[in-house]
Structures are given as structure tokens and as C-alpha cells.
Design a protein around this motif. Structure first.
Motif, mmCIF file in Angstrom:
data_model
loop_
_atom_site.group_PDB
_atom_site.id
_atom_site.type_symbol
_atom_site.label_atom_id
_atom_site.label_comp_id
_atom_site.label_asym_id
_atom_site.label_seq_id
_atom_site.Cartn_x
_atom_site.Cartn_y
_atom_site.Cartn_z
ATOM 1 N N VAL A 26 0.810 -1.237 0.110
ATOM 2 C CA VAL A 26 0.059 -0.007 0.038
ATOM 3 C C VAL A 26 1.038 1.219 -0.078
ATOM 4 O O VAL A 26 1.728 1.442 0.911
ATOM 5 C CB VAL A 26 -0.836 0.046 1.508
ATOM 6 C CG1 VAL A 26 -1.591 1.393 1.146
ATOM 7 C CG2 VAL A 26 -1.706 -1.194 1.401
ATOM 8 N N SER A 27 0.845 2.118 -1.002
ATOM 9 C CA SER A 27 1.653 3.195 -0.931
ATOM 10 C C SER A 27 0.882 4.642 -0.668
ATOM 11 O O SER A 27 1.729 5.436 -0.270
ATOM 12 C CB SER A 27 2.187 3.770 -2.716
ATOM 13 O OG SER A 27 1.061 3.512 -3.488
ATOM 14 N N ALA A 28 -0.395 4.302 -0.625
ATOM 15 C CA ALA A 28 -1.026 5.725 -0.275
ATOM 16 C C ALA A 28 -2.681 5.421 0.197
ATOM 17 O O ALA A 28 -3.085 4.388 -0.481
ATOM 18 C CB ALA A 28 -0.965 6.801 -1.079
ATOM 19 N N VAL A 29 -3.182 6.124 1.009
ATOM 20 C CA VAL A 29 -4.588 5.986 1.364
ATOM 21 C C VAL A 29 -5.324 7.214 1.094
ATOM 22 O O VAL A 29 -4.601 8.294 1.421
ATOM 23 C CB VAL A 29 -4.951 5.074 2.822
ATOM 24 C CG1 VAL A 29 -4.193 3.934 3.116
ATOM 25 C CG2 VAL A 29 -4.695 6.168 3.774
ATOM 26 N N ASN A 30 -6.644 7.102 0.774
ATOM 27 C CA ASN A 30 -7.076 8.517 0.575
ATOM 28 C C ASN A 30 -7.870 8.915 2.062
ATOM 29 O O ASN A 30 -8.861 8.265 2.574
ATOM 30 C CB ASN A 30 -8.467 8.069 -0.203
ATOM 31 C CG ASN A 30 -9.201 9.470 -0.782
ATOM 32 O OD1 ASN A 30 -8.911 10.615 0.041
ATOM 33 N ND2 ASN A 30 -10.489 9.182 -1.434
ATOM 34 N N THR A 31 -7.128 9.930 2.628
ATOM 35 C CA THR A 31 -7.413 10.351 4.058
ATOM 36 C C THR A 31 -8.717 11.011 4.131
ATOM 37 O O THR A 31 -9.287 11.324 5.201
ATOM 38 C CB THR A 31 -6.305 10.955 4.640
ATOM 39 O OG1 THR A 31 -5.945 11.987 3.668
ATOM 40 C CG2 THR A 31 -5.006 9.990 5.002
ATOM 41 N N GLU A 32 -9.097 11.559 2.913
ATOM 42 C CA GLU A 32 -10.257 12.479 2.820
ATOM 43 C C GLU A 32 -11.455 11.651 3.325
ATOM 44 O O GLU A 32 -12.467 12.347 3.734
ATOM 45 C CB GLU A 32 -10.593 12.957 1.305
ATOM 46 C CG GLU A 32 -9.715 13.882 0.789
ATOM 47 C CD GLU A 32 -10.277 15.421 1.282
ATOM 48 O OE1 GLU A 32 -11.423 15.688 0.548
ATOM 49 O OE2 GLU A 32 -9.407 16.175 1.917
ATOM 50 N N LEU A 33 -11.283 10.108 3.055
ATOM 51 C CA LEU A 33 -12.604 9.660 3.364
ATOM 52 C C LEU A 33 -12.885 9.341 4.811
ATOM 53 O O LEU A 33 -13.970 9.069 5.257
ATOM 54 C CB LEU A 33 -12.339 8.011 2.871
ATOM 55 C CG LEU A 33 -12.407 8.106 1.310
ATOM 56 C CD1 LEU A 33 -12.135 6.524 0.908
ATOM 57 C CD2 LEU A 33 -13.427 8.578 0.555
ATOM 58 N N GLU A 34 -11.692 9.959 5.576
ATOM 59 C CA GLU A 34 -12.202 9.615 7.013
ATOM 60 C C GLU A 34 -13.288 10.787 7.694
ATOM 61 O O GLU A 34 -14.049 10.506 8.286
ATOM 62 C CB GLU A 34 -10.721 10.092 7.979
ATOM 63 C CG GLU A 34 -10.074 9.243 8.714
ATOM 64 C CD GLU A 34 -8.737 9.782 9.155
ATOM 65 O OE1 GLU A 34 -8.733 10.410 10.087
ATOM 66 O OE2 GLU A 34 -7.775 9.341 8.674
ATOM 67 N N ALA A 35 -13.111 12.000 6.896
ATOM 68 C CA ALA A 35 -14.076 13.052 7.416
ATOM 69 C C ALA A 35 -15.188 12.844 6.197
ATOM 70 O O ALA A 35 -16.126 13.347 6.632
ATOM 71 C CB ALA A 35 -13.425 14.312 7.412
ATOM 72 N N LYS A 36 -15.117 12.254 5.117
ATOM 73 C CA LYS A 36 -16.049 12.413 4.252
ATOM 74 C C LYS A 36 -16.215 10.975 3.443
ATOM 75 O O LYS A 36 -15.922 11.072 2.378
ATOM 76 C CB LYS A 36 -15.655 13.604 3.067
ATOM 77 C CG LYS A 36 -15.873 14.850 3.476
ATOM 78 C CD LYS A 36 -15.657 15.824 2.237
ATOM 79 C CE LYS A 36 -15.709 17.229 2.666
ATOM 80 N NZ LYS A 36 -15.137 18.169 1.303
ATOM 81 N N PRO A 37 -16.749 10.110 4.077
ATOM 82 C CA PRO A 37 -17.023 8.882 3.543
ATOM 83 C C PRO A 37 -18.000 8.868 2.450
ATOM 84 O O PRO A 37 -18.002 7.973 1.503
ATOM 85 C CB PRO A 37 -17.609 8.027 4.584
ATOM 86 C CG PRO A 37 -18.149 8.902 5.791
ATOM 87 C CD PRO A 37 -17.210 10.073 5.341
#
Lengths: 497, 130
Positions: B76-87
């Protein structure tokens, strides 16, 4: 009745808006009176240790007894109950609880009996528990029963711990548990909680377990299979004997989820199908109350091999009466304080005694008949994804209604406008848009006919006025709470600001 | 139901966008529609090594909870951290802002096992008839 059934509709009576408790009352109002302090004039913080004094008390409700009683009674009137209306959710959430059960559990000898009372003064309660175990053994075909677990899921955990203890005593507790994809969600959760790896078994095109899959997956690392019979589609696992034979031949064990026992009582016995452990949901099958979080009761039936490992203590009969045996060196220990939720045991005992063996069989016959009546009447109006024979419940889906963009959730919400609690939806997971209807044995033909007429009306509305569905229910106190917002941005605490 | 032509797909209703040695992964329009309003996405930590078919996260909606399966092996090289606040991005923009993880492709042969847009469209059509 010869008249065509009328389609009922919900009508609004006097339903009063209700503020929060915190928004009611008036400073200084109270619903208690304390006697005069023996230390008049002394501040409370000189009488109690500092850590017992709450510094910030502002915002606490100040109410009279009547304020509180009215508040909760009004809220309860927003509610829906099986004592007032039909619940096609079935035993899963609430089947009718006969009032005789409530009378018996309130007998002072039971209600006021302290669990620390000595054995010699507890003979009646011990006898009731012992006899309930015997009844459950007879109904299930198991050799032993423990009444301790407080719910079905705790029964599952107890069962998996028993499997672990037994296999460990043979030298290897193994690592995996097989699980059909139609299983109740608690099954994989209980297995994982006990440290087992869950391996999913795909159902075949008839919605059943294929023994060939068990043959493929059952290996020397597999401790057990957990299954429900009839399964969550309400269908009897016809190859159950082949399945249990394969598992046993390779040293594994079979756990039965008793959630659907309502369909089988007095007709066949789980223990005769090669199932080694089974939990009973007393609050489903034996009409003890639940919903709102319990208390429940999930006794576990077990075959002889598990006897040394059963939760401690066990209740035994001897020539002088009944006794509590705590000398159980190999036991998995206690799973619940004292003897489980005793009040539930009294209610289940009452239910079994008041119905007798013939009545217990009739429960299952009527549960199956009622579900199949609904299935036959509605199969031309709602799609049946698995049309094979089913028992005490029937699973439709929204395939037909989706043609006009009406989804299962819309059908469920619309039922509220007609005065019914919605059935289970979107479960089992193997059915897309599932609508699972379980009427239970308690409902009369008139009630079922009214419900059927309502469902047909809804199927018609889905064709003629599909646009209305997204707004329904129109007649309930609260229409459509924003479930997504509630989950994404929950407000967990009331504050004055 | 939208099935962009330039992506690869799995039978678990995930899409894979390949660029050089990286693969971006999310769930399809069909999947988000079936799940309903997504309320939570559980993601792995960057650096996690995944083998093909292993579960790497969970998508929770108001209706159900569903595992996410690695379509390929790799890190895994990156995760979409935006989803934490905006699923809800998973619902609103499943193929773009709603991406879930990015992986380094461990074995490019894994890509051969994935479905084309055409094959996936046929697969969901079949699913819809259940």
C-alpha cells in the motif's frame, strides 16, 4: 370471516411533541423528599469526601415525579408494540409474550429470591431450572443443557469455547471454523472472538449448503462448522446428515445456531441430525421478552463429550432434592454471574409447561403454515429469489418493484403508513434487497389476510404511484430520519449550547 | 450504471486504475449503489503488504458492512485520507475522489486476472437478475 379483508391504514391520534427531559422542569423542583439532615447548617461538602461531590451540576433536569412519568409515557406512545399491532419481523425481534409468563415470574418466591440464598432454601428455583434443562434436552435431542448464557450470541461464544476445550483435551484445538454465507452475523463474530479463523462457504443456487463444498473445505485444521437449520432463508438444510458426517469423519464438530428452532419443535430434533451443540434463544422460541436490549437468555445444549467442560456451576438432582455442583475442574468457567437471567428461565418454563408437548409441536406447525400462507398469497406480487420449500419465514426481494425504482427500504417504510412494523430487510446478505417475513405462530388468519391485502396494495402503488414512495412514511411521528448523517456525524451528548 | 472503459475490475466490485507501477483502487458505481449511503471506510496503513484476495479494509453503509479485498498483491503506497471525514465521497464520486487505496504493483501478472469493463458490465447484468 367471509368479507374481503380490509386494508388497515395508520391514523394519527393525539401524539404530543415531547421535549427532552433537560428542557423540562423548573429550578428547585424535585420528585423526592429527604428527611432532615442530622447536621443542620453543615455544607454538604463537609459531610462527603471530595471525590463524591460533582463540581459541575448545571443543566441537570429538575422535575417532579409526574413530569417524569408523563415524559416517558408520552414517548412510549410514539412506539410500536406487538401488544398493539402485527410485527412481521417475527421471532427475530419480537413474538407475542403470553401474559401468564409475566404472572408466574412475579410470584414472590421467584421474584424476591436472592441468588445467595442457601441451596436448602432454594429447592423450588433449582427444580425449575433442572426441569427446564430436561425440557430443552427433550426438545433438542441434546444430552446436557447449561442455562447460564445471557443471549444467543453469548450461547454461541460458550459453544465455541466448549469446542475449543474439547479439541484441546484431545491434543489440538485447530484453527478454522466453516460458515455458510447465509449465516447470522453473530456466528462469524463469536468464532473470531474465540480466536478462530472464519472460512466462508458459498450457498448453492437453491440457497442451501452443498456437501461437496464441505468435502472440499473440511480439513485437519478445521475445528467446526457453524450452521443454522432451517437456514436464514427459512429453508431446511436437506443434506444435513451428509454434512455432519463429513465433518465428524475428519475430527470436526458441528455447532447449530438455534435461532430458527421455532420451525422444528416436536417435529424433528437438532441433536438427531449430528449437531453437537445448539443454543436456544429463549427470547425467540420460548416467548420471553426482548427488544430494547434484553435481558435475554441463550442456554446451550451439548452432547455427552462436552459434559466435563460445561460452565460452572451445574444443577444436579439427587435423592434428597436438587443441588449446585461447583466442583468442575475441567469447566470453561462461568459465562454469567449466578445462574444466568433467571427471570427469563421462569417465563420459558411457564411457556413450555402451559403448552405441553402437543402445544409445542403446534407452535412449529402454525409458524410454518402461517409463513407459507403468506408466501403462497404474495408470490405473484413480490419476487421469490429462492422459490424452494421454506418453513417458518419467507424471503422476497424488490426485483419487481425496482422496475419503477421502488426499493426494499421504500416498501418497508410504506408498511408503516398502513399500521405495520416493517419486516427484516437486507438480510440474509445473500439476497439482494431482501424482505424477510416471519409472521410467527401467534397470528390469526384475519391478521394475515389484512397484511397480505396491504402488501398487494403496496405492490400496486409501486406501479401506479412510484414517486410517492421516497417520501413515505407520511403518517408516522417521525418520517425518515437521516440515517447517513446520524452515522457520519453522530451527536452523542446533549449540551446546553 | 457507470463502468469506465479505462479501468480494470474484480468480481468483488472493485476497480483498478493502472498507471506505471502504481494501481489505484476503489469500489464501483454498482457497489456504492448496492451498499447505499457509506458512513465509514476502514483503510490499511500505508506500507502494509497485501497478498491478492486478502481483506484490506471495510466499507460500512447504513445498510450493511462489506469487506474490501486486494485485487492484486503489493504494498500500500497511499490511502485516501479524505474519506475519514467524508465517507460520502465513495457514493458521490466512486471512480475519482472516492478512491480508497493506492498500491505498488507487486506482480503485474495479477492484472491479467482482472476483468475488462466489458466483462464487468456483463457480470453485473447477470448479478442484477438474481
Amino acid at each position: 370471516m367471509s368479507n374481503a379483508p380490509q386494508t388497515p391504514t395508520a391514523a394519527q391520534g393525539i401524539v404530543i411533541e415531547e421535549p427532552l427531559l433537560f428542557e423540562l422542569g423548573s429550578p428547585g423542583r424535585k420528585g423526592y423528599s429527604l428527611s432532615q439532615s442530622p447536621h443542620p447548617g453543615t455544607e454538604i461538602n463537609h459531610l462527603l469526601p471530595p471525590d463524591e461531590i460533582r463540581e459541575e451540576i448545571e443543566g441537570m433536569p429538575e422535575l417532579s415525579e409526574l413530569d417524569v412519568v408523563r415524559h416517558f409515557t408520552r414517548l412510549s406512545q410514539w412506539n410500536f408494540s406487538v401488544d398493539a399491532n402485527f410485527y412481521p419481523l417475527g421471532s427475530c425481534t419480537m413474538k407475542y409474550n403470553p401474559k401468564l409468563n409475566e404472572d408466574m415470574v412475579r410470584l414472590s418466591g421467584f421474584a424476591e429470591h436472592h441468588p445467595h440464598t442457601p441451596e436448602t432454601k432454594s429447592q423450588g428455583s433449582l427444580q425449575l431450572m433442572f426441569e427446564l434443562q430436561e425440557f430443552l434436552k427433550e426438545i433438542s435431542g441434546m444430552d446436557h443443557v447449561t442455562l447460564q448464557p445471557a443471549a444467543g450470541a453469548q450461547g454461541e461464544m460458550t459453544g465455541i469455547l466448549l469446542i475449543h476445550a474439547y479439541l484441546l483435551s484431545k491434543g489440538n484445538p485447530r484453527k478454522k471454523i466453516l460458515m455458510p454465507d447465509s449465516a447470522h452475523g453473530t456466528n462469524p463474530a463469536s468464532s473470531a472472538l474465540c480466536g478462530y479463523h472464519v472460512v466462508q462457504i458459498p450457498s448453492n443456487d437453491q440457497g442451501l449448503i452443498d456437501p461437496a463444498q464441505i468435502d472440499r473445505l473440511m480439513d485437519e485444521d478445521t475445528a467446526a462448522i457453524m450452521l443454522t437449520n432451517p437456514n436464514t432463508l427459512g429453508m431446511f438444510e436437506q443434506d444435513i446428515l451428509k454434512i455432519t458426517e463429513i465433518v465428524h469423519k475428519r475430527g470436526g464438530l458441528v455447532y447449530g445456531d438455534g435461532a430458527n428452532l421455532n420451525a422444528l419443535m416436536g417435529i424433528t430434533r437438532i441433536g438427531d441430525m449430528g449437531i453437537d451443540l445448539l443454543h436456544f434463544n429463549l427470547h425467540k422460541t420460548f416467548s420471553t421478552p426482548h427488544g430494547g436490549g434484553g435481558p435475554g437468555a441463550g442456554p446451550v445444549g451439548a452432547k455427552k463429550i462436552f459434559e466435563p467442560f460445561l460452565p460452572t456451576p451445574v444443577i444436579e438432582k439427587f435423592e434428597g432434592g436438587f443441588r449446585i455442583n461447583r466442583d468442575r475442574p475441567q469447566s470453561i468457567g462461568k459465562v454469567k454471574n449466578f445462574f444466568g437471567n433467571f427471570g427469563m428461565l421462569v417465563r420459558a418454563y411457564t411457556y413450555i409447561r402451559s403448552l405441553g408437548p402437543g402445544g409445542i409441536r403446534r407452535i412449529s406447525e402454525m409458524a410454518v403454515l402461517n409463513a407459507n400462507y403468506i408466501k403462497a398469497e404474495l408470490k405473484d406480487h413480490f419476487h421469490l429469489p429462492y422459490p424452494g420449500p421454506s418453513l417458518h419465514e419467507v424471503v422476497f426481494n424488490d426485483r419487481e418493484q425496482l422496475k419503477s425504482d421502488v426499493k426494499t427500504t421504500d416498501i418497508a417504510k410504506t408498511l408503516i403508513d398502513f399500521g405495520y412494523h416493517p419486516p427484516t430487510i437486507y438480510f440474509p446478505l445473500i439476497v439482494k434487497g431482501a424482505l424477510m417475513i416471519e409472521p410467527t405462530e401467534s397470528e390469526s388468519k384475519e391478521t394475515l389476510d389484512q397484511f397480505i391485502a396491504t402488501m398487494k396494495t403496496i405492490a400496486g402503488l409501486a406501479r401506479s404511484e412510484p414517486g410517492e414512495f421516497a417520501r413515505r412514511p407520511l403518517k408516522s411521528k417521525v418520517s425518515r430520519p437521516d440515517e447517513a448523517a446520524a452515522a457520519r456525524k453522530p451527536k452523542l451528548r446533549w449540551t446546553t449550547s | 450504471m457507470e463502468v469506465p472503459n479505462d479501468l480494470l475490475y474484480t468480481r468483488e466490485h472493485e476497480w483498478v486504475r493502472v498507471k506505471d507501477n502504481k494501481a489505484t483502487i476503489g469500489i464501483t458505481d454498482f457497489a456504492q449503489d448496492q451498499l447505499g449511503d457509506v458512513v465509514f471506510v476502514e483503510q490499511p496503513k500505508p506500507g502494509t503488504e497485501l497478498t491478492r484476495d486478502a481483506t484490506f479494509g471495510v466499507v460500512e453503509s447504513v445498510k450493511t458492512v462489506s469487506d474490501l479485498f486486494a485485487p492484486i498483491s503489493g504494498k500500500v503506497s497511499a490511502v485516501n485520507t479524505e474519506l475519514e471525514a467524508k465517507p460520502e465521497l465513495v457514493n458521490q464520486s466512486p471512480y475519482s475522489d472516492g478512491w480508497i487505496i493506492e498500491m505498488e504493483i507487486g506482480n503485474s501478472k495479477d492484472l491479467d486476472e482482472l476483468l475488462t469493463a466489458e466483462a464487468y458490465s456483463a457480470f453485473i447484468k447477470e448479478q442484477g437478475q438474481d
